[in-house]
Write a protein that holds these residues in place. Structure first.
Motif, PDB file in Angstrom:
ATOM      1  N   CYS A   1       0.857  -1.199   0.000  1.00 56.51           N
ATOM      2  CA  CYS A   1       0.000   0.000   0.000  1.00 56.51           C
ATOM      3  C   CYS A   1       0.893   1.250   0.000  1.00 56.51           C
TER       4      CYS A   1
ATOM      5  N   VAL B   1       0.276   4.017   1.234  1.00 53.34           N
ATOM      6  CA  VAL B   1       0.130   4.783   2.478  1.00 53.34           C
ATOM      7  C   VAL B   1       0.817   4.054   3.637  1.00 53.34           C
ATOM      8  N   CYS B   2       0.473   2.776   3.845  1.00 58.34           N
ATOM      9  CA  CYS B   2       0.982   2.066   5.022  1.00 58.34           C
ATOM     10  C   CYS B   2       2.067   1.045   4.691  1.00 58.34           C
TER      11      CYS B   2
ATOM     12  N   HIS C   1      -7.339   4.243   3.631  1.00 62.18           N
ATOM     13  CA  HIS C   1      -6.205   4.286   2.692  1.00 62.18           C
ATOM     14  C   HIS C   1      -6.689   4.161   1.254  1.00 62.18           C
TER      15      HIS C   1
ATOM     16  N   CYS D   1      -5.898  -1.469  -0.519  1.00 53.54           N
ATOM     17  CA  CYS D   1      -5.489  -1.626   0.877  1.00 53.54           C
ATOM     18  C   CYS D   1      -6.652  -2.180   1.694  1.00 53.54           C
TER      19      CYS D   1
HETATM   20 ZN   LIG Z   1      -2.726   1.009   3.586  1.00 52.41          ZN
END
Ligand SMILES: [Zn+2]
Length: 327
Positions: free
Chosen positions: A115, A117-118, A144, A139
């Motif tokens: 992902c 973002v994470c 996200h 995600c």
């Molecule tokens: Zn994520």
């Protein structure tokens, strides 16, 4: 539980269902602890201990604040990756065991996708379309996806690495206080990574340490960048962030706990069961993407002298007290 969706349009269990179950377990456990006169719920088959709590216990074992902070940061910054790199993270072996195989639901053929973002593996699903089979990748954490972690791909005929195409244009940061902590979606579309020799945190540790941790660390970094002196997870994690500011008048201390619950009603119940914040925080912060939960949480928290805010608005409030600029 209005608005809770259990099955998605394509017949899969909704990811929020996982959160619902885990959040419900937390509330039940807190309640059961209370009814047992403060004794732990061990031996109770109400539920097994959650990975996240065992991971925290492992980090706390050395009773050393620096070790704790470094370890927790590692779980937030590196929820998945090459085994050779993960092996070098500053983590005790009791915590390292939470890195396991890339989850099956996140694998296509020999590949997985982080992902943006994470950085945890994203869910892969396959669909039958008129043009043949295709895949989609997103995600497991709904917010996200809203930040742009949502893609599709054509199944390569030659068995090579699939190339992701963004499913929608990523949203632009809203203006105002929300803008500061808006996650950086690393610009580029994630590449297929071989499953071989890679590992990821278990879902519980990712969901309850990495996901909220991204916001905790973003708030910490933003305050530090503005010349303030916040402390992350003080006293081996009594709560998440402590900061003292001296404005025109006397010093003000903020003791902040950040919670990212998908179901605010369950968070409200947990606060009621704990009679406020269990670790002594006087501010409850929620990620900016949970702003809609504020009315409910404020009502419950006011009973216990706990103030509630989004992380972005709280950053702005702290900066105002300190006489510096937030957004
Ligand atoms: Zn994520």
């Amino acid at each position: 539980m209005q608005g809770v969706r259990l099955i998605t349009g394509d017949g899969q269990f909704d990811d929020d269902l996982y959160d619902l179950e885990a959040e419900q377990r937390l509330v039940l456990r807190t309640l059961s602890r209370l009814t047992r006169g403060g004794r732990s719920a061990n031996g109770d088959d109400l539920e097994a201990e959650m990975d996240q709590e065992r991971a925290y216990a492992g980090l706390k074992k050395a009773m050393d604040q620096t070790v704790y902070v470094e370890g927790r940061k590692a779980l937030i910054d590196h929820p998945a990756g090459p085994v050779s790199k993960l092996r070098k993270l500053p983590l005790p072996s009791s915590v390292r065991q939470f890195y396991t195989d890339i989850p099956h639901a996140a694998v296509f053929d020999r590949w997985w996708f982080a992902c943006p973002v994470c950085e945890w593996p994203m869910r892969v699903t396959l669909q039958q379309t008129r043009g043949g089979r295709s895949g989609s990748v997103q995600c497991f954490h709904r917010p996200h996806r809203d930040f742009g972690a949502k893609y599709h791909f054509k199944i390569p005929a030659d068995g090579g690495a699939p190339k992701l195409v963004p499913a929608a244009s990523a949203p632009v940061a809203r203006s105002g206080n929300d803008k500061v902590l808006f996650p950086t979606v690393h610009g580029v579309t994630p590449q297929a990574t071989l499953v071989k020799d890679h590992a990821a945190l278990t879902r519980g540790v990712w969901r309850w340490t990495t996901v909220p941790g991204l916001v905790e660390v973003a708030l910490y970094e933003a305050l530090k960048a503005r010349g303030l002196a916040p402390v992350l997870w003080p006293d081996l994690d009594s709560y998440d962030l402590q900061i003292e500011v001296a404005g025109a008048g006397e010093k003000t201390q903020f003791r902040i706990d950040l919670k990212d619950y998908s179901h605010p009603l369950l968070l409200a119940q947990k606060i009621q069961a704990d009679k406020g914040d269990a670790g002594g925080a006087d501010w409850l912060a929620v990620p900016d993407y949970r702003a809609s939960s504020l009315p409910l949480l404020s009502r419950v928290c006011s009973e216990f002298g706990l103030s509630v805010s989004t992380a972005g608005d709280l950053g702005a409030k702290i900066c105002e007290e300190a006489g510096v600029q937030w957004a």
